[in-house]
Design an enzyme around this catalytic site. Sequence first.
Site, PDB file in Angstrom:
ATOM      1  N   TYR A 229      -8.390  -6.765  14.067  1.00  0.00           N
ATOM      2  CA  TYR A 229      -8.488  -7.249  13.000  1.00  0.00           C
ATOM      3  C   TYR A 229      -8.099  -9.633  13.727  1.00  0.00           C
ATOM      4  O   TYR A 229      -9.409  -9.922  12.662  1.00  0.00           O
ATOM      5  CB  TYR A 229      -6.660  -7.891  12.879  1.00  0.00           C
ATOM      6  CG  TYR A 229      -6.392  -9.019  11.689  1.00  0.00           C
ATOM      7  CD1 TYR A 229      -6.517  -8.778  10.159  1.00  0.00           C
ATOM      8  CD2 TYR A 229      -5.332  -9.837  11.813  1.00  0.00           C
ATOM      9  CE1 TYR A 229      -6.777  -9.558   9.129  1.00  0.00           C
ATOM     10  CE2 TYR A 229      -5.493 -10.964  10.928  1.00  0.00           C
ATOM     11  CZ  TYR A 229      -5.555 -10.721   9.587  1.00  0.00           C
ATOM     12  OH  TYR A 229      -5.460 -11.181   8.400  1.00  0.00           O
TER      13      TYR A 229
HETATM   14  N1  LIG Z   1      -0.703 -12.376   3.212  1.00  0.00           N
HETATM   15  C1  LIG Z   1      -1.068 -12.899   4.502  1.00  0.00           C
HETATM   16  O1  LIG Z   1       0.433 -13.488   5.485  1.00  0.00           O
HETATM   17  C2  LIG Z   1      -2.657 -13.396   5.167  1.00  0.00           C
HETATM   18  C3  LIG Z   1      -2.739 -14.007   6.225  1.00  0.00           C
HETATM   19  C4  LIG Z   1      -3.268 -14.600   6.766  1.00  0.00           C
HETATM   20  C5  LIG Z   1      -5.013 -14.118   6.280  1.00  0.00           C
HETATM   21  N2  LIG Z   1      -5.121 -13.626   5.399  1.00  0.00           N
HETATM   22  C6  LIG Z   1      -5.824 -13.005   4.521  1.00  0.00           C
HETATM   23  O2  LIG Z   1      -6.376 -12.655   3.186  1.00  0.00           O
HETATM   24  C7  LIG Z   1      -6.631 -11.814   2.878  1.00  0.00           C
HETATM   25  C8  LIG Z   1      -5.746 -11.367   1.563  1.00  0.00           C
HETATM   26  O3  LIG Z   1      -5.435 -10.684   2.260  1.00  0.00           O
HETATM   27  P1  LIG Z   1      -3.596 -10.458   0.953  1.00  0.00           P
HETATM   28  O4  LIG Z   1      -2.572 -11.010   1.553  1.00  0.00           O
HETATM   29  O5  LIG Z   1      -3.897 -11.222  -0.529  1.00  0.00           O
HETATM   30  O6  LIG Z   1      -3.555  -9.275   1.392  1.00  0.00           O
HETATM   31  P2  LIG Z   1      -3.158  -7.453   0.030  1.00  0.00           P
HETATM   32  O7  LIG Z   1      -3.248  -6.170   0.752  1.00  0.00           O
HETATM   33  O8  LIG Z   1      -2.756  -8.053  -0.527  1.00  0.00           O
HETATM   34  O9  LIG Z   1      -4.751  -7.686  -1.057  1.00  0.00           O
HETATM   35  C9  LIG Z   1      -5.993  -7.495  -0.414  1.00  0.00           C
HETATM   36  C10 LIG Z   1      -6.626  -6.923  -1.172  1.00  0.00           C
HETATM   37  O10 LIG Z   1      -8.138  -6.194  -0.513  1.00  0.00           O
HETATM   38  C11 LIG Z   1      -7.879  -4.905  -1.760  1.00  0.00           C
HETATM   39  N3  LIG Z   1      -9.425  -4.739  -0.716  1.00  0.00           N
HETATM   40  C12 LIG Z   1      -8.882  -3.632   0.359  1.00  0.00           C
HETATM   41  N4  LIG Z   1     -10.796  -3.447   0.573  1.00  0.00           N
HETATM   42  C13 LIG Z   1     -11.248  -3.708  -0.090  1.00  0.00           C
HETATM   43  C14 LIG Z   1     -12.734  -3.091   0.072  1.00  0.00           C
HETATM   44  N5  LIG Z   1     -13.146  -2.395   0.849  1.00  0.00           N
HETATM   45  N6  LIG Z   1     -13.525  -4.104  -1.307  1.00  0.00           N
HETATM   46  C15 LIG Z   1     -12.849  -4.527  -2.034  1.00  0.00           C
HETATM   47  N7  LIG Z   1     -11.450  -4.769  -2.253  1.00  0.00           N
HETATM   48  C16 LIG Z   1     -10.921  -4.253  -0.996  1.00  0.00           C
HETATM   49  C17 LIG Z   1      -6.928  -4.428  -1.548  1.00  0.00           C
HETATM   50  O11 LIG Z   1      -6.834  -3.748  -3.154  1.00  0.00           O
HETATM   51  C18 LIG Z   1      -6.205  -5.698  -2.356  1.00  0.00           C
HETATM   52  O12 LIG Z   1      -6.096  -6.178  -3.305  1.00  0.00           O
HETATM   53  C19 LIG Z   1      -7.030 -10.836   3.942  1.00  0.00           C
HETATM   54  O13 LIG Z   1      -8.960 -11.175   3.611  1.00  0.00           O
HETATM   55  C20 LIG Z   1      -6.190 -11.184   4.871  1.00  0.00           C
HETATM   56  O14 LIG Z   1      -6.028 -10.890   6.190  1.00  0.00           O
HETATM   57  C21 LIG Z   1      -3.407 -12.516   4.694  1.00  0.00           C
END
Ligand SMILES: NC(=O)c1ccc[n+]([C@@H]2O[C@H](COP(=O)([O-])OP(=O)(O)OC[C@H]3O[C@@H](n4cnc5c(N)ncnc54)[C@H](O)[C@@H]3O)[C@@H](O)[C@H]2O)c1
Length: 200
Positions: free
Chosen positions: A94
């Site tokens: 990651y």
């Molecule tokens: N939530 C946190 O604490 C956090 C912190 C830092 C960064 N992020 C980043 O933020 C972004 C969003 O995360 P989130 O927390 O909303 O996660 P989440 O798991 O709630 O949502 C992720 C979404 O991505 C979709 N997805 C997965 N694989 C896919 C693909 N191949 N094509 C299209 N869609 C796909 C899933 O269906 C889901 O709707 C990610 O890149 C994550 O790494 C999140």
Amino acid sequence: MDITNEAAVEALFDDAVATFGRLDVYFTIAGISPVGTAVTTSYEDYKKVVALDMDSVFLGSKYCIPHMIKTGGGVILNLVGTYGIRPTPNKLSYSAAKAGALSITRSVAIDFARDNIRCNAICPGFVNTPLNNGFEGEARQRFLNTYQPAPFEIQAKDIAETALFLASDEARAITGQAIVVDGGTEASLYLNYKRPSADK
Ligand SMILES: NC(=O)c1ccc[n+]([C@@H]2O[C@H](COP(=O)([O-])OP(=O)(O)OC[C@H]3O[C@@H](n4cnc5c(N)ncnc54)[C@H](O)[C@@H]3O)[C@@H](O)[C@H]2O)c1
């Protein structure tokens, strides 16, 4: 659509422009965040994370930029995260993929600034989304108390508000940046944050 599928990404922008006439903003958001070290991560899983968390950022830029150039510019945003700035333990694939995504963000910013295209990364800390389901209650509260100075849970809306600002003309001079939205976590030198009142 699957944002790791090159043909689907290309078609997305063709469809969007055919429907709306132009493309102003593109935000790559989807990601997965598995645990693992260099030893415990299989090569197959590593490649899956790199495909989703990094390659999708490349594909998005590759296919949206030509459309933006045709209509005089645009804004690209990539959801990276503070792990893209420096890793935490047990998050090798990651952190590597997000660091690559941040580097792609900077390359796009400098390569296309003269085409009036801005490209920035948003770097959240811990955000209350389904990604963190299963990490609830006391364990979550202990994590927040230990690592994050701000005394509230960051919500998806906080990230959306940042994206809206970065997509607006008010942010016209901001490009190639990692905008950290983490309640102060990244600002602290040591991981084990202590509230000043608790130290007395
Ligand atoms: N939530 C946190 O604490 C956090 C912190 C830092 C960064 N992020 C980043 O933020 C972004 C969003 O995360 P989130 O927390 O909303 O996660 P989440 O798991 O709630 O949502 C992720 C979404 O991505 C979709 N997805 C997965 N694989 C896919 C693909 N191949 N094509 C299209 N869609 C796909 C899933 O269906 C889901 O709707 C990610 O890149 C994550 O790494 C999140």
